[in-house]
Design a protein around this motif. Structure first.
Motif, PDB file in Angstrom:
ATOM      1  N   GLN A  43      46.483  40.721  39.167  1.00 22.41           N
ATOM      2  CA  GLN A  43      45.792  41.739  40.310  1.00 22.41           C
ATOM      3  C   GLN A  43      45.016  42.902  39.747  1.00 22.41           C
ATOM      4  O   GLN A  43      43.980  43.171  40.219  1.00 22.41           O
ATOM      5  CB  GLN A  43      47.105  42.490  40.781  1.00 22.41           C
ATOM      6  CG  GLN A  43      46.660  43.549  41.907  1.00 22.41           C
ATOM      7  CD  GLN A  43      47.897  44.121  42.610  1.00 22.41           C
ATOM      8  OE1 GLN A  43      48.890  44.481  41.716  1.00 22.41           O
ATOM      9  NE2 GLN A  43      48.079  44.561  43.619  1.00 22.41           N
ATOM     10  N   GLU A  46      41.451  41.256  39.068  1.00 30.30           N
ATOM     11  CA  GLU A  46      40.815  41.104  40.422  1.00 30.30           C
ATOM     12  C   GLU A  46      40.335  42.714  40.830  1.00 30.30           C
ATOM     13  O   GLU A  46      39.116  42.935  41.333  1.00 30.30           O
ATOM     14  CB  GLU A  46      41.617  40.722  41.492  1.00 30.30           C
ATOM     15  CG  GLU A  46      42.002  39.178  41.303  1.00 30.30           C
ATOM     16  CD  GLU A  46      40.540  38.448  41.365  1.00 30.30           C
ATOM     17  OE1 GLU A  46      39.624  38.434  42.105  1.00 30.30           O
ATOM     18  OE2 GLU A  46      40.925  37.363  40.934  1.00 30.30           O
ATOM     19  N   ASN A  47      41.102  43.482  40.415  1.00 29.10           N
ATOM     20  CA  ASN A  47      40.583  44.988  40.779  1.00 29.10           C
ATOM     21  C   ASN A  47      39.662  45.609  39.975  1.00 29.10           C
ATOM     22  O   ASN A  47      38.502  46.173  40.329  1.00 29.10           O
ATOM     23  CB  ASN A  47      42.035  45.990  40.783  1.00 29.10           C
ATOM     24  CG  ASN A  47      42.891  45.928  41.854  1.00 29.10           C
ATOM     25  OD1 ASN A  47      42.408  45.368  42.867  1.00 29.10           O
ATOM     26  ND2 ASN A  47      44.067  46.246  41.460  1.00 29.10           N
ATOM     27  N   SER A  48      39.436  45.083  38.806  1.00 27.72           N
ATOM     28  CA  SER A  48      38.569  45.203  37.801  1.00 27.72           C
ATOM     29  C   SER A  48      37.252  44.763  38.193  1.00 27.72           C
ATOM     30  O   SER A  48      35.967  45.465  38.390  1.00 27.72           O
ATOM     31  CB  SER A  48      38.845  44.744  36.298  1.00 27.72           C
ATOM     32  OG  SER A  48      37.836  45.002  35.460  1.00 27.72           O
ATOM     33  N   GLN A  49      37.339  43.703  38.446  1.00 23.28           N
ATOM     34  CA  GLN A  49      35.947  42.823  39.088  1.00 23.28           C
ATOM     35  C   GLN A  49      35.328  43.388  40.408  1.00 23.28           C
ATOM     36  O   GLN A  49      34.330  43.690  40.360  1.00 23.28           O
ATOM     37  CB  GLN A  49      36.244  41.085  39.212  1.00 23.28           C
ATOM     38  CG  GLN A  49      36.584  40.505  38.284  1.00 23.28           C
ATOM     39  CD  GLN A  49      35.573  40.595  37.178  1.00 23.28           C
ATOM     40  OE1 GLN A  49      34.382  40.491  37.420  1.00 23.28           O
ATOM     41  NE2 GLN A  49      35.849  40.518  35.842  1.00 23.28           N
ATOM     42  N   LYS A  50      36.490  43.828  41.075  1.00 26.71           N
ATOM     43  CA  LYS A  50      35.988  44.680  42.349  1.00 26.71           C
ATOM     44  C   LYS A  50      35.422  46.005  42.166  1.00 26.71           C
ATOM     45  O   LYS A  50      34.142  46.375  42.587  1.00 26.71           O
ATOM     46  CB  LYS A  50      37.292  44.930  43.147  1.00 26.71           C
ATOM     47  CG  LYS A  50      36.832  45.792  44.601  1.00 26.71           C
ATOM     48  CD  LYS A  50      38.232  45.729  45.468  1.00 26.71           C
ATOM     49  CE  LYS A  50      37.933  46.763  46.399  1.00 26.71           C
ATOM     50  NZ  LYS A  50      37.897  48.265  46.222  1.00 26.71           N
ATOM     51  N   LEU A  51      35.769  46.690  41.012  1.00 25.86           N
ATOM     52  CA  LEU A  51      35.419  47.939  40.660  1.00 25.86           C
ATOM     53  C   LEU A  51      33.995  47.945  40.142  1.00 25.86           C
ATOM     54  O   LEU A  51      33.217  48.806  40.217  1.00 25.86           O
ATOM     55  CB  LEU A  51      36.285  48.693  39.613  1.00 25.86           C
ATOM     56  CG  LEU A  51      36.261  50.066  39.329  1.00 25.86           C
ATOM     57  CD1 LEU A  51      36.433  51.034  40.710  1.00 25.86           C
ATOM     58  CD2 LEU A  51      37.318  50.509  38.633  1.00 25.86           C
ATOM     59  N   LYS A  52      33.707  46.697  39.453  1.00 18.65           N
ATOM     60  CA  LYS A  52      32.291  46.676  38.749  1.00 18.65           C
ATOM     61  C   LYS A  52      31.062  46.327  39.842  1.00 18.65           C
ATOM     62  O   LYS A  52      30.122  46.589  39.726  1.00 18.65           O
ATOM     63  CB  LYS A  52      32.514  45.342  37.938  1.00 18.65           C
ATOM     64  CG  LYS A  52      33.203  45.478  36.510  1.00 18.65           C
ATOM     65  CD  LYS A  52      33.077  44.192  35.767  1.00 18.65           C
ATOM     66  CE  LYS A  52      34.048  44.355  34.550  1.00 18.65           C
ATOM     67  NZ  LYS A  52      33.799  43.015  33.695  1.00 18.65           N
ATOM     68  N   LYS A  53      31.736  45.726  40.929  1.00 17.33           N
ATOM     69  CA  LYS A  53      30.550  45.609  42.057  1.00 17.33           C
ATOM     70  C   LYS A  53      30.720  46.668  43.188  1.00 17.33           C
ATOM     71  O   LYS A  53      29.946  46.520  44.241  1.00 17.33           O
ATOM     72  CB  LYS A  53      30.820  44.394  42.681  1.00 17.33           C
ATOM     73  CG  LYS A  53      31.088  43.180  41.933  1.00 17.33           C
ATOM     74  CD  LYS A  53      31.727  41.898  42.547  1.00 17.33           C
ATOM     75  CE  LYS A  53      32.024  40.451  41.524  1.00 17.33           C
ATOM     76  NZ  LYS A  53      32.709  39.708  42.092  1.00 17.33           N
ATOM     77  N   ASP A  54      31.394  47.845  42.747  1.00 20.07           N
ATOM     78  CA  ASP A  54      31.349  48.955  43.957  1.00 20.07           C
ATOM     79  C   ASP A  54      30.022  49.662  44.169  1.00 20.07           C
ATOM     80  O   ASP A  54      29.718  50.186  44.973  1.00 20.07           O
ATOM     81  CB  ASP A  54      32.353  49.888  43.191  1.00 20.07           C
ATOM     82  CG  ASP A  54      33.767  49.847  43.969  1.00 20.07           C
ATOM     83  OD1 ASP A  54      34.180  48.603  44.505  1.00 20.07           O
ATOM     84  OD2 ASP A  54      34.617  50.653  43.702  1.00 20.07           O
TER      85      ASP A  54
END
Length: 393
Positions: A43, A46-54
């Motif tokens: 988790q 996945e949160n880190s990858q999402k944050l990179k794409k914010d």
């Protein structure tokens, strides 16, 4: 068989500490507990990858059907408004995502170590209770011997009955202590089974050596987490500043008419607009927002200083406790040797019919009690060492 293999991982030394902590989470913790940590790690990833794409804006797709009094039309639209430069904000956002990932990973590792420590501490305490039960069973044997003696002395008129009454009360206190210890063992064992992968008797106890203070501070996982928090807040501070600086955007609007119903006002079935834009927010709260993040960063740096002090004092407290336990071990060892020398004399006197077998039994039981106390203090010392090791990364 699996538990017996896992148990061997418990035997560790100072140099093999990382292996101990890694092996522990594979052996002593139950599969469900381990899976929870795996899910948390996934988790976090996945949160880190999402944050990179914010920083990447979504592409808006629209499909519409319009009904008019004269003409109907069907069209689809694509709208893109994407920042391509945010005064360093994009670079810092990616760095912040990496720092956040590291911070959360350390936090998960701390939770895992804490659960391993809890399980191992319960394991130690179960063995300590076993020893305490053995100790009190020996005390009960001595108490029963004392009751027999007092009974004979009362019947022979050498003692008042109050002495026999006190001896019986003392024996009953020991019996109650044994009952309470058995309950405590069951309670601790149930807590152990909540998180462990098997029965406590299936695991060998770890053997820990004292880590020096320098190693404890340099590899302290709590301090590592605090440093990661500073790093995280530093990037967040820069992101906040960039939020109020110019942003360059690429824009695209694309419209496609699929069905115009021969509407003469629609001369082009495809309309496309694209270009660049610059935006910069003017917000009266800008200074306050930036200062708030700067203060959060400064607080995190101060928190590190306080945390170092706390961990240094934690180590000193544990060292003091270990010294105290070593003193108790020395006292128990001296008492054991004293009983050993007395036992030799009593056995000789018993052979000469100057002492009874009950005198020999009493001393033997007392000697065994001191031996058990010595082992209890050793296990209590291991628990204190475990408290130190659980904080080392």
């Amino acid at each position: 068989m699996h538990l017996q293999k896992s148990a061997r991982f418990f035997l560790i030394s100072l140099l093999s500490l990382p292996l101990f902590l890694e092996a522990e989470d594979k052996s002593i913790l139950s599969e469900d507990r381990l899976n929870l940590f795996k899910y948390s790690e996934k988790q976090n990833e996945e949160n880190s990858q999402k944050l990179k794409k914010d920083w990447i804006n979504p592409i808006n797709l629209t499909y519409s059907k319009n009904y008019g009094e004269t003409y109907d039309s069907t069209k689809s639209m694509i709208n893109i408004n994407q920042p391509i430069f945010k005064s360093g904000g994009i670079y810092k956002a990616i760095k912040y995502a990496n720092a956040s990932f590291e911070y959360n990973n350390i936090d998960i590792e701390i939770q895992k170590k804490e659960l391993i420590k809890t399980a191992t501490t319960l394991l130690f305490n179960l063995h300590i209770i076993d020893l305490n039960i053995q100790k009190n069973e020996l005390l009960l044997k001595n108490a029963n011997i004392d009751i027999i003696r007092k009974k004979e002395q009362v019947l022979n008129g050498f003692l008042d009955t109050s002495y026999l009454d006190n001896a019986i009360l003392d024996a009953n206190k020991v019996k109650n202590t044994i009952v309470e210890l058995q309950y405590q063992k069951e309670e601790i064992n149930n807590n152990f089974l909540n998180i462990a992968s098997g029965d406590y008797k299936s695991f060998d106890l770890p053997t820990l050596e004292l880590a020096d203070e320098k190693t404890f501070i340099e590899k302290n996982i709590e301090l590592t987490k605090t440093k990661a928090d500073i790093n995280q807040k530093d990037y967040l501070k820069d992101i906040t500043v960039a939020k109020y600086l110019p942003t360059f955007n690429a824009n695209l609007d694309y419209t496609k008419y699929h069905d115009t119903d021969n509407n003469p006002s629609i001369t082009d079935t495809t309309v496309q607009n694209y270009g660049l834009s610059v935006t910069m927010p003017i917000d009266v709260r800008t200074f306050n927002d930036i200062e708030t993040q700067k203060i959060e960063y400064l607080k995190a740096k101060l928190d590190l200083k306080n945390k170092i002090l706390e961990e240094e004092n934690f180590y000193k407290t544990k060292i003091s406790k270990i010294k105290m336990l070593n003193q108790k071990k020395k006292i128990a060892k001296d008492d054991y040797e004293l009983y050993n020398s007395l036992l030799e004399i009593i056995v000789e006197e018993k052979n000469a019919e100057l002492k009874t077998q009950s005198d020999v039994d009493t001393l033997q039981n007392s000697q065994k009690i001191k031996s058990i106390e010595l082992n209890i203090f050793k296990l209590e010392e291991q628990i204190e060492l475990l408290e130190i090791y659980s904080k080392i990364s």
